[in-house]
Design an enzyme around this catalytic site. Structure first.
Site, PDB file in Angstrom:
ATOM      1  N   ASP A 179      35.463 -23.903 -36.645  1.00  0.00           N
ATOM      2  CA  ASP A 179      36.689 -24.700 -36.586  1.00  0.00           C
ATOM      3  C   ASP A 179      36.333 -26.135 -36.953  1.00  0.00           C
ATOM      4  O   ASP A 179      35.491 -26.760 -36.294  1.00  0.00           O
ATOM      5  CB  ASP A 179      37.211 -24.641 -35.141  1.00  0.00           C
ATOM      6  CG  ASP A 179      38.647 -25.067 -35.020  1.00  0.00           C
ATOM      7  OD1 ASP A 179      39.324 -25.182 -36.058  1.00  0.00           O
ATOM      8  OD2 ASP A 179      39.091 -25.267 -33.880  1.00  0.00           O
TER       9      ASP A 179
ATOM     10  N   GLU B 266      50.187 -21.232 -34.279  1.00  0.00           N
ATOM     11  CA  GLU B 266      50.021 -21.539 -32.845  1.00  0.00           C
ATOM     12  C   GLU B 266      51.333 -22.013 -32.242  1.00  0.00           C
ATOM     13  O   GLU B 266      51.966 -22.946 -32.760  1.00  0.00           O
ATOM     14  CB  GLU B 266      48.933 -22.611 -32.653  1.00  0.00           C
ATOM     15  CG  GLU B 266      48.771 -23.004 -31.178  1.00  0.00           C
ATOM     16  CD  GLU B 266      47.517 -23.796 -30.855  1.00  0.00           C
ATOM     17  OE1 GLU B 266      46.659 -23.980 -31.743  1.00  0.00           O
ATOM     18  OE2 GLU B 266      47.391 -24.223 -29.682  1.00  0.00           O
TER      19      GLU B 266
HETATM   20  O1  KIV Z   1      39.927 -24.772 -31.009  1.00  0.00           O
HETATM   21  C1  KIV Z   1      40.536 -23.708 -30.860  1.00  0.00           C
HETATM   22  O2  KIV Z   1      40.169 -22.851 -30.050  1.00  0.00           O
HETATM   23  C2  KIV Z   1      41.736 -23.512 -31.660  1.00  0.00           C
HETATM   24  C3  KIV Z   1      42.775 -22.631 -31.084  1.00  0.00           C
HETATM   25  C4  KIV Z   1      43.594 -23.406 -30.114  1.00  0.00           C
HETATM   26  C5  KIV Z   1      43.612 -22.058 -32.129  1.00  0.00           C
HETATM   27  O3  KIV Z   1      41.871 -24.091 -32.689  1.00  0.00           O
END
Ligand code: KIV
Length: 287
Positions: free
Chosen positions: A88, A187
């Site tokens: 991410d 989301e």
């Molecule tokens: O950081 C994370 O876990 C996310 C989720 C909230 C989708 O981006």
């Protein structure tokens, strides 16, 4: 428990959408959790920047750095070698320029061996998405409630609850697919809107708080197993209460240390046969 024979790729996720098989996805931040998830049959893992709150105790995801994400992705990759692992992109790892976005996304692959990266935003980040795709990296879009820009949204609020807001989400989703992204995460979006987008797009559309009609579901592991205590969003289902189990276990340990019932004889390494007599003599030297 299922033993997976081969590593999952983006093509397996496309095939699942094609045959209507739901995709299971959860966050993980460490090696043991990744192992448990793979053993449980999970198809995807997200090393989310939610690790800021869930692991480091920050108030939001904003302080999370690329270096922190890489360390956690690396651990998760080792724990789940056959699962589709996604890194991410944290705040300020892609916002400033296309070049910085490509460099950050590349680090996830080069240093942690992830299968894909996720970044927040729709039409406003299309340039970034295209630049990362041009580098040969699988990209997941993320629209709806986007925590990194929650200040602009007026807080952690569901999106797409009016027709005007739903239209913006649909336009974002179409632009993300058109740009070439291979996956999309919605989301905190109404199921009516999420269901429409899922049917309209040919790429897998996943939900975290976007209802049952998406191609798969994501939860934050710390919520799902009852580890994160600060707050619980409406869309969370708790499958275990790890906080209670661990706190009770640790309280029992404290009690046994204080009472002296731990450690018991079976937890001790005794001296080797014949050494104990010699040890008594040794003690006498210090008397
Ligand atoms: O950081 C994370 O876990 C996310 C989720 C909230 C989708 O981006």
């Amino acid at each position: 428990m299922e033993e997976r024979r081969k590593k999952l790729t983006i093509l397996d996720l496309y095939a699942m959408k094609e045959r209507g098989e739901k995709i299971s996805w959860i966050t993980a931040y460490d090696y043991p959790t990744a192992q448990f998830a793979e053993a449980a049959g999970m198809e995807m893992l997200l090393v989310g920047d939610s690790l800021g709150m869930c692991v480091y105790g920050y108030a939001s995801t904003v302080p999370v750095t690329m270096d922190q994400c890489i360390v956690h992705c690396d651990a998760v990759r080792r724990g789940a070698p056959n699962t589709f692992v996604m890194g991410d992109m944290p705040f300020m790892s892609y916002q400033a320029s296309d070049q910085e976005a490509v460099r950050s996304a590349g680090r996830f692959l080069k240093e942690a061996g992830v299968d894909a990266v996720k970044l927040e935003g729709g039409i406003r980040v299309i340039g970034r998405i295209k630049a990362i795709l041009d580098a040969g990296i699988v990209v997941c879009g993320h629209i709806g409630l986007t925590p990194q820009s929650s200040g602009q949204l007026g807080g952690h609020k569901a999106q797409g609850r009016t027709v005007g807001s739903a239209r913006l989400l649909i336009e974002d989703a179409l632009a993300i697919e058109e740009a070439g992204a291979q996956l999309l995460l919605l989301e905190a979006v109404p199921p009516e809107v999420a269901g429409f987008i899922t049917n309209r797009l040919s790429i897998p559309v996943l939900s975290i708080g976007a209802g049952p009609d998406c191609d798969g579901q994501l939860l934050i592991v710390s919520d799902a197993i009852g580890q994160f205590q600060a707050f619980t969003p409406k869309f969370v289902k708790k499958y275990a209460n790890v906080a209670e189990v661990v706190t009770n276990a640790l309280a029992e340990y404290v009690k046994e240390v204080k009472s002296g019932s731990f450690p018991a004889d079976e937890h001790c390494y005794h001296m080797l046969k014949g050494e104990d007599e010699k040890f008594k003599d040794l003690i006498k030297e210090y008397a």
